[in-house]
Structures are given as structure tokens and as C-alpha cells.
Design a protein around this motif. Structure first.
Motif, short mmCIF file in Angstrom:
data_model
loop_
_atom_site.label_atom_id
_atom_site.label_comp_id
_atom_site.label_asym_id
_atom_site.label_seq_id
_atom_site.Cartn_x
_atom_site.Cartn_y
_atom_site.Cartn_z
N GLN A 41 0.74 -1.04 -0.02
CA GLN A 41 0.43 -0.65 -0.06
C GLN A 41 0.66 1.27 0.24
N ILE A 42 1.81 1.57 0.96
CA ILE A 42 2.87 3.03 0.61
C ILE A 42 3.78 2.82 -0.02
N ARG A 43 3.75 1.15 -0.57
CA ARG A 43 4.78 1.61 -1.99
C ARG A 43 3.71 2.36 -3.57
N GLN A 44 2.42 2.12 -3.66
CA GLN A 44 2.04 2.76 -4.60
C GLN A 44 0.85 3.62 -4.03
N ASN A 45 0.71 4.16 -3.66
CA ASN A 45 0.05 4.75 -2.63
C ASN A 45 0.26 5.86 -1.85
#
Length: 169
Positions: A41-45
Motif C-alpha cells: 500500500q505504501i509503495r503504491q500510494n
């Protein structure tokens, strides 16, 4: 197939196998699921992905608490939903929960018909509710061990994930 869908499919499939083999989903596996979900999640958004992951983590824990309180759903199932919620976010994990409950009901009903003990199981359920209403003493609904009436809820969870991955909802 996206990395998100592949991760959700793999984690739910492994959890189902683990549930059949050990009658539980191991906490270390769930922690790995949570960490993988938050990292994705953190990598994507970015930061918003972390917020989405956190809300997807908390939502199943809050919504499914009554079923856990009455021992109708295991802690491992709820933790699995929360881990999948980290990957999917609140709207999709809500759909996953609804689909899983629906499929779980269908599978349970089919199981009751095939075993021929519908009357016995409904009697057990109504007796359980009656005993609780009279005594206000909570005892586990599910009896431990490899009993025919015990249902591995990771199966409808995995089936729901497969339907989600296939684009059915």
C-alpha cells in the motif's frame, strides 16, 4: 494479473491450507500478511496507502467482533480478513466479507443437507441462543477438534477471493 491480486490469492490459499492442516492460521503468517500489505500500500500510494491499509486492517476487526464474541467465527478468520483488508481497502474487504458470509452460508447449508442433520444443528443453535438468554453465560459455540460440524471458514474466504480476482464483484 496484478501483484495485489496475486498476493491476495496466494495468502488466502496458504491460509486455507494451513487451516485444514493445523486447524488454525498461524500468527506469524498473519503478521507477514499485514507487513506485505502495508508495504504494498505504501509503495503504491504513499501515505494515503498507509491510511487505506490501516482502515482496511481495522474494519474487519470491528465489524466481525460480534461473531467472534459469540465464538461463531475464529480469531484467525478475522485476522485473515484484516490482512486482506490491508491489501484491498475498506470497500473491497467489505464486499469480500459479504461474499464470504454468503458462500459460507451456502456451503454450510449444503453440508447440512448432505449429512442429514439439519434438525439437529438448528436445535443446537436455538438451544445455544436460549441458554445464553437465560444464563448470560457465554460458552464457545464451536466445539474444538476435528468434528463434522466444524466448518473451516477459510474455504469461503478463499472462494470469495477467487471471485474477486476473477472480476465477479
Amino acid at each position: 494479473m496484478s501483484v495485489q491480486l496475486l498476493c491476495v490469492l496466494c495468502f488466502s490459499g496458504i491460509a486455507m491450507c494451513m487451516d485444514f492442516l493445523m486447524e488454525k492460521v498461524v500468527n506469524e503468517f498473519i503478521i507477514m500478511l499485514w507487513l506485505a500489505g502495508f508495504c504494498w500500500q505504501i509503495r503504491q500510494n504513499g501515505i494515503l496507502g498507509g491510511v487505506s491499509g490501516a482502515s482496511g486492517f481495522l474494519f474487519p476487526c470491528i465489524v466481525l467482533l460480534p461473531l467472534f464474541y459469540f465464538r461463531m467465527l475464529g480469531a484467525g478468520d478475522i485476522k485473515l480478513f484484516s490482512g486482506l483488508g490491508v491489501f484491498l481497502g475498506v470497500p473491497d474487504v467489505f464486499k469480500l466479507i459479504l461474499c464470504s458470509l454468503f458462500l459460507g452460508g451456502l456451503l454450510s447449508f449444503a453440508f447440512l443437507i448432505s449429512c442429514g442433520n439439519i434438525k439437529e444443528r438448528f436445535s443446537y443453535f436455538f438451544n445455544y441462543v436460549y441458554q445464553y438468554s437465560q444464563n448470560k453465560v457465554l460458552y464457545p459455540y464451536i466445539k474444538r477438534g476435528n468434528r463434522p460440524e466444524n466448518f473451516h471458514f477459510t474455504v469461503p474466504i478463499f472462494l470469495s477471493v477467487m471471485l474477486y480476482a476473477g472480476g465477479f464483484y
